[in-house]
Design a protein around this motif. Sequence first.
Motif, mmCIF file in Angstrom:
data_model
loop_
_atom_site.group_PDB
_atom_site.id
_atom_site.type_symbol
_atom_site.label_atom_id
_atom_site.label_comp_id
_atom_site.label_asym_id
_atom_site.label_seq_id
_atom_site.Cartn_x
_atom_site.Cartn_y
_atom_site.Cartn_z
ATOM 1 N N SER A 101 0.825 -1.213 0.000
ATOM 2 C CA SER A 101 0.000 0.000 0.000
ATOM 3 C C SER A 101 0.857 1.260 0.000
ATOM 4 O O SER A 101 2.065 1.223 0.262
ATOM 5 C CB SER A 101 -0.944 0.008 1.206
ATOM 6 O OG SER A 101 -0.222 -0.030 2.421
ATOM 7 N N ALA A 102 0.206 2.371 -0.307
ATOM 8 C CA ALA A 102 0.851 3.682 -0.258
ATOM 9 C C ALA A 102 0.401 4.370 1.028
ATOM 10 O O ALA A 102 -0.799 4.592 1.227
ATOM 11 C CB ALA A 102 0.463 4.518 -1.465
ATOM 12 N N ILE A 103 1.343 4.674 1.892
ATOM 13 C CA ILE A 103 0.996 5.272 3.177
ATOM 14 C C ILE A 103 1.741 6.585 3.374
ATOM 15 O O ILE A 103 2.795 6.821 2.773
ATOM 16 C CB ILE A 103 1.299 4.329 4.361
ATOM 17 C CG1 ILE A 103 2.813 4.121 4.527
ATOM 18 C CG2 ILE A 103 0.592 2.990 4.188
ATOM 19 C CD1 ILE A 103 3.188 3.358 5.796
ATOM 20 N N ALA A 104 1.169 7.428 4.214
ATOM 21 C CA ALA A 104 1.831 8.672 4.610
ATOM 22 C C ALA A 104 2.102 8.608 6.102
ATOM 23 O O ALA A 104 1.253 8.152 6.878
ATOM 24 C CB ALA A 104 0.957 9.876 4.283
ATOM 25 N N LEU A 105 3.271 9.054 6.493
ATOM 26 C CA LEU A 105 3.658 9.113 7.903
ATOM 27 C C LEU A 105 4.024 10.555 8.230
ATOM 28 O O LEU A 105 5.055 11.057 7.786
ATOM 29 C CB LEU A 105 4.850 8.193 8.182
ATOM 30 C CG LEU A 105 4.647 6.698 7.918
ATOM 31 C CD1 LEU A 105 5.945 5.941 8.158
ATOM 32 C CD2 LEU A 105 3.538 6.135 8.798
ATOM 33 N N ALA A 106 3.163 11.226 8.988
ATOM 34 C CA ALA A 106 3.469 12.586 9.404
ATOM 35 C C ALA A 106 4.465 12.541 10.564
ATOM 36 O O ALA A 106 4.781 11.470 11.088
ATOM 37 C CB ALA A 106 2.189 13.317 9.799
ATOM 38 N N ILE A 190 -0.858 9.663 11.654
ATOM 39 C CA ILE A 190 -0.461 10.989 12.104
ATOM 40 C C ILE A 190 -0.523 11.093 13.624
ATOM 41 O O ILE A 190 -1.466 10.612 14.260
ATOM 42 C CB ILE A 190 -1.353 12.068 11.437
ATOM 43 C CG1 ILE A 190 -0.824 13.475 11.726
ATOM 44 C CG2 ILE A 190 -2.818 11.921 11.831
ATOM 45 C CD1 ILE A 190 -1.451 14.541 10.836
ATOM 46 N N GLY A 191 0.497 11.687 14.203
ATOM 47 C CA GLY A 191 0.492 11.987 15.623
ATOM 48 C C GLY A 191 -0.045 13.391 15.840
ATOM 49 O O GLY A 191 -0.169 14.173 14.895
ATOM 50 N N VAL A 223 -5.578 7.691 10.314
ATOM 51 C CA VAL A 223 -5.401 7.003 11.591
ATOM 52 C C VAL A 223 -4.559 7.889 12.503
ATOM 53 O O VAL A 223 -3.417 8.219 12.176
ATOM 54 C CB VAL A 223 -4.720 5.631 11.406
ATOM 55 C CG1 VAL A 223 -4.492 4.961 12.757
ATOM 56 C CG2 VAL A 223 -5.560 4.735 10.503
ATOM 57 N N VAL A 224 -5.124 8.272 13.631
ATOM 58 C CA VAL A 224 -4.436 9.130 14.595
ATOM 59 C C VAL A 224 -3.799 8.264 15.673
ATOM 60 O O VAL A 224 -4.446 7.369 16.225
ATOM 61 C CB VAL A 224 -5.411 10.133 15.235
ATOM 62 C CG1 VAL A 224 -4.701 10.956 16.308
ATOM 63 C CG2 VAL A 224 -6.005 11.047 14.166
ATOM 64 N N LEU A 225 -2.522 8.524 15.950
ATOM 65 C CA LEU A 225 -1.795 7.834 17.013
ATOM 66 C C LEU A 225 -1.579 8.829 18.143
ATOM 67 O O LEU A 225 -0.867 9.812 17.978
ATOM 68 C CB LEU A 225 -0.448 7.321 16.503
ATOM 69 C CG LEU A 225 -0.444 6.552 15.172
ATOM 70 C CD1 LEU A 225 0.967 6.085 14.835
ATOM 71 C CD2 LEU A 225 -1.398 5.370 15.224
ATOM 72 N N ALA A 226 -2.223 8.589 19.299
ATOM 73 C CA ALA A 226 -2.150 9.566 20.388
ATOM 74 C C ALA A 226 -2.278 8.865 21.730
ATOM 75 O O ALA A 226 -3.278 8.184 21.976
ATOM 76 C CB ALA A 226 -3.251 10.614 20.244
ATOM 77 N N ASP A 227 -1.274 9.023 22.595
ATOM 78 C CA ASP A 227 -1.396 8.455 23.932
ATOM 79 C C ASP A 227 -2.373 9.287 24.760
ATOM 80 O O ASP A 227 -2.800 10.374 24.347
ATOM 81 C CB ASP A 227 -0.019 8.360 24.612
ATOM 82 C CG ASP A 227 0.584 9.730 24.918
ATOM 83 O OD1 ASP A 227 0.049 10.410 25.815
ATOM 84 O OD2 ASP A 227 1.575 10.115 24.273
ATOM 85 N N HIS A 228 -2.723 8.768 25.932
ATOM 86 C CA HIS A 228 -3.804 9.365 26.726
ATOM 87 C C HIS A 228 -3.524 10.790 27.175
ATOM 88 O O HIS A 228 -4.456 11.549 27.436
ATOM 89 C CB HIS A 228 -4.087 8.497 27.953
ATOM 90 C CG HIS A 228 -2.978 8.497 28.967
ATOM 91 N ND1 HIS A 228 -1.844 7.725 28.836
ATOM 92 C CD2 HIS A 228 -2.820 9.193 30.122
ATOM 93 C CE1 HIS A 228 -1.044 7.935 29.874
ATOM 94 N NE2 HIS A 228 -1.607 8.823 30.662
ATOM 95 N N THR A 229 -2.236 11.183 27.247
ATOM 96 C CA THR A 229 -1.923 12.536 27.710
ATOM 97 C C THR A 229 -2.321 13.602 26.699
ATOM 98 O O THR A 229 -2.399 14.790 27.038
ATOM 99 C CB THR A 229 -0.419 12.692 28.020
ATOM 100 O OG1 THR A 229 0.341 12.536 26.808
ATOM 101 C CG2 THR A 229 0.048 11.650 29.028
ATOM 102 N N LYS A 230 -2.575 13.208 25.443
ATOM 103 C CA LYS A 230 -2.941 14.177 24.411
ATOM 104 C C LYS A 230 -4.415 14.572 24.484
ATOM 105 O O LYS A 230 -4.810 15.592 23.912
ATOM 106 C CB LYS A 230 -2.636 13.607 23.017
ATOM 107 C CG LYS A 230 -1.196 13.142 22.826
ATOM 108 C CD LYS A 230 -0.212 14.264 23.013
ATOM 109 C CE LYS A 230 1.220 13.808 22.851
ATOM 110 N NZ LYS A 230 1.523 13.313 21.510
ATOM 111 N N TRP A 231 -5.223 13.737 25.155
ATOM 112 C CA TRP A 231 -6.658 14.011 25.228
ATOM 113 C C TRP A 231 -6.917 15.281 26.052
ATOM 114 O O TRP A 231 -6.405 15.436 27.159
ATOM 115 C CB TRP A 231 -7.399 12.836 25.846
ATOM 116 C CG TRP A 231 -8.836 13.129 26.122
ATOM 117 C CD1 TRP A 231 -9.426 13.277 27.345
ATOM 118 C CD2 TRP A 231 -9.874 13.355 25.160
ATOM 119 N NE1 TRP A 231 -10.755 13.563 27.206
ATOM 120 C CE2 TRP A 231 -11.062 13.620 25.877
ATOM 121 C CE3 TRP A 231 -9.913 13.352 23.772
ATOM 122 C CZ2 TRP A 231 -12.268 13.883 25.236
ATOM 123 C CZ3 TRP A 231 -11.112 13.612 23.141
ATOM 124 C CH2 TRP A 231 -12.268 13.865 23.869
#
Length: 281
Positions: A101-106, A190-191, A223-231
């Motif tokens: 697949s073609a993916i983007a990584l921010a 994306i983070g 797809v968002v990658l975010a640990d709980h401290t970002k909420w």
Amino acid sequence: MGDSQNLLAEQRRALILDEVRRRGGVRVNELTRRLNVSDMTVRRDLDALARQGVVEKVHGGAVPVPEATAHEPGFEAKSALELRAKEEIARAAVAMAAPGSAIALAGGTTVYALAQRLVGVPDLTVVTNSVRVAEVFHNARRPVGGSPSAARPGAATVVLTGGVRTPSDTLVGPVADAAIRSLHFDVLFIGVHGISAQAGLSTPNLAEAETNRHFVRAARRVVVLADHTKWGTVGLSSFASLAEVDALVTDSGLSPDARAEMAELLPRLVVAEEEAKAEGP
């Protein structure tokens, strides 16, 4: 915190920072007992965290530093935070990248953790504006047949956008935006600096926000990658609403109230450690 005698310095400091934020402050003598390390070690850890700008040293301990909406920590400072959560998130997210697949990584340290797992997914085409992420794939390439210019079979094809480098080692601005506008991705990972129901996804860097908007528009799935401290954290500039997000991958530290709200607002919520346990060995 448990027995932390054998932890690496960055892991120990991440534990200290989590304790500072959770309790609103810590004392040196408490940390020496909890971490089972010397007074001098704790003080060095607090000095390092103070240099990163995430705690303020006070007599006998440290307190958290309120984060301004326009403050952007550097890559190294963010790398030391929530290490275990980032690894679990990366482990869960790698399954969302299909071979070929073609993916983007921010940019961002959680996406960086994912990149280290993606090197094992064959035949990816990767577009990224992160210098650190590009280095992960470059270092994973192995010569074959004795030719230094040949990559191992199945190695990812990596496109690094141009642009102006930010404190978090991402490339942003008109050059990056123009490159991203001309492309289309199966999925964007994306983070975020912050995520909330009202502000959506946000960052303290205005140019990075604009580049992220182009990433989001060019992707079939976000797809968002975010640990709980970002909420609940809100940066200076929002770049996407939650309506534009297809999945959020987070860790088990996310509160029940936040989980309930996210589950209502997003098509898919993945709590990394819990999904891994459900799948079994």
